[in-house]
Design a protein around this motif. Structure first.
Motif, short mmCIF file in Angstrom:
data_model
loop_
_atom_site.label_atom_id
_atom_site.label_comp_id
_atom_site.label_asym_id
_atom_site.label_seq_id
_atom_site.Cartn_x
_atom_site.Cartn_y
_atom_site.Cartn_z
N THR A 298 0.84 -1.19 0.00
CA THR A 298 0.00 0.00 0.00
C THR A 298 0.88 1.24 0.00
OG1 THR A 298 -0.12 0.02 2.42
CG2 THR A 298 -1.87 -1.14 1.24
N ALA A 299 0.35 2.32 -0.59
CA ALA A 299 1.09 3.58 -0.63
C ALA A 299 0.11 4.73 -0.68
CB ALA A 299 2.03 3.62 -1.83
N THR A 300 0.26 5.68 0.23
CA THR A 300 -0.55 6.90 0.25
C THR A 300 0.40 8.09 0.30
OG1 THR A 300 -0.70 6.99 2.67
CG2 THR A 300 -2.36 5.66 1.51
N ALA A 301 -0.19 9.29 0.46
CA ALA A 301 0.63 10.50 0.52
C ALA A 301 1.39 10.62 1.84
CB ALA A 301 -0.25 11.73 0.32
N SER A 302 1.04 9.81 2.85
CA SER A 302 1.71 9.91 4.15
C SER A 302 2.39 8.62 4.59
CB SER A 302 0.70 10.32 5.23
OG SER A 302 -0.35 9.35 5.32
N ARG A 303 2.09 7.49 3.94
CA ARG A 303 2.62 6.22 4.44
C ARG A 303 2.68 5.20 3.31
NH1 ARG A 303 2.15 3.17 9.51
NH2 ARG A 303 1.78 0.96 9.11
N SER A 304 3.74 4.38 3.29
CA SER A 304 3.84 3.26 2.36
C SER A 304 4.32 2.04 3.14
CB SER A 304 4.79 3.58 1.20
OG SER A 304 6.09 3.85 1.68
#
Length: 304
Positions: free
Chosen positions: A110-116
């Protein structure tokens, strides 16, 4: 008259409109784009099994590369994959050959703008290579790997192999202090590297198990296998933060610079110089003097 009366208001309106535009100054569109570039997503990957084996058949007359990647997922797009086995055709007398059997084989990225984050989980897994159809190269009860990269925090890499481990039919105790070697006469040798973890300021990588395999059952050269096996591999990269907009610095006030010794001008002193009417008064006086002189000259002529 009528035409003149209509023209005057029109001229006055034009003058007023022009003055209004000049006083208003330049017009800025209300839809001007003031957005700033946003930060980027991080990256993550997870792989259950990766093989890089060279399989030699019939006294090395036939070479078949055994390159398998099972349950590999990558993000920025979140992904998850679950499989229970991987098969390879053509190395077992043309019959399907099972490389991995497991009760659970799960990879998630998973990858978002704050955490991967990349995670891998294996349960009751058995890995086979050609030439050993009945004997597993390795059997593990559970294998996990996780790599987490969060904005504003140090990346974290975790890998664990709890429970029993069996290599070429032998139960072994793995050591985190160095590689574990298992030799089985007439079968081959396996070297195991446990829980490799690597972190930098923005990345993390975790590998639960890496095996270096050299197998030649009874040295018959029927199926000789050499290469590497990787179980449970996870990586991540920290997202790039969005740039923070900065306010323009306030303009410095203009200093009041005066010549040294100068005094401020006084506004309450009486006027002693000439005004704007002085030229007209002087001109009128000159005309009167000229006219008087001409009258006196005329009177004298009449007397004479």
């Amino acid at each position: 008259m009528n035409g003149h009366n209509f023209r005057m208001p029109a001229r006055r309106c034009a003058t007023v409109a022009a003055a209004t535009v000049l006083a208003a100054g330049p017009v800025t569109p209300a839809f001007a784009d003031s957005a700033h570039p946003a930060g980027g997503h991080g990256r993550a990957s997870a792989t259950v099994l990766r093989t890089g084996l060279d399989v030699s058949l019939l006294n090395r007359t036939v070479n078949v590369p055994l390159t398998v990647t099972l349950n590999e997922v990558r993000a920025p797009r979140s992904a998850e994959r679950t499989a229970l086995s991987a098969r390879l055709d053509g190395v077992n007398g043309g019959k399907p050959f099972s490389v991995l059997r497991a009760d659970v084989a799960k990879a998630d990225a998973t990858a978002t703008a704050s955490r991967s984050e990349g995670t891998v989980r294996l349960a009751r897994a058995r890995v086979h290579v050609p030439g050993l159809p009945l004997l597993s190269v390795i059997e593990v009860d559970q294998v996990t790997a996780r790599a987490t990269c969060e904005a504003g925090r140090a990346p974290v890499a975790v890998a664990d192999v709890p429970g029993a481990v069996t290599v070429l039919g032998k139960k072994v105790t793995l050591s985190a202090g160095g590689p574990t070697r298992v030799r089985v006469p007439g079968v081959g040798e396996v070297r195991l590297d446990l829980s490799r973890r690597t972190t930098t300021s923005r990345t993390a990588a975790a590998t639960a198990l890496q095996l270096t395999v050299s197998v030649n059952p009874l040295k018959l050269n029927v199926a000789e296998v050499e290469g590497t096996l990787t179980l449970a591999d996870a990586t991540c990269e920290t997202p790039t933060p969005a740039p923070t907009p900065t306010a323009p610095a306030p303009a410095a006030p203009t200093p009041d610079v005066r010549p040294q010794g100068a005094r401020a001008a006084r506004t309450d002193l009486a006027e002693t110089g000439g005004s704007s009417l002085t030229p007209y008064l002087a001109g009128g006086s000159a005309v009167l003097l000229t006219a008087g002189g001409a009258a006196v000259a005329a009177a004298r002529r009449r007397r004479d």
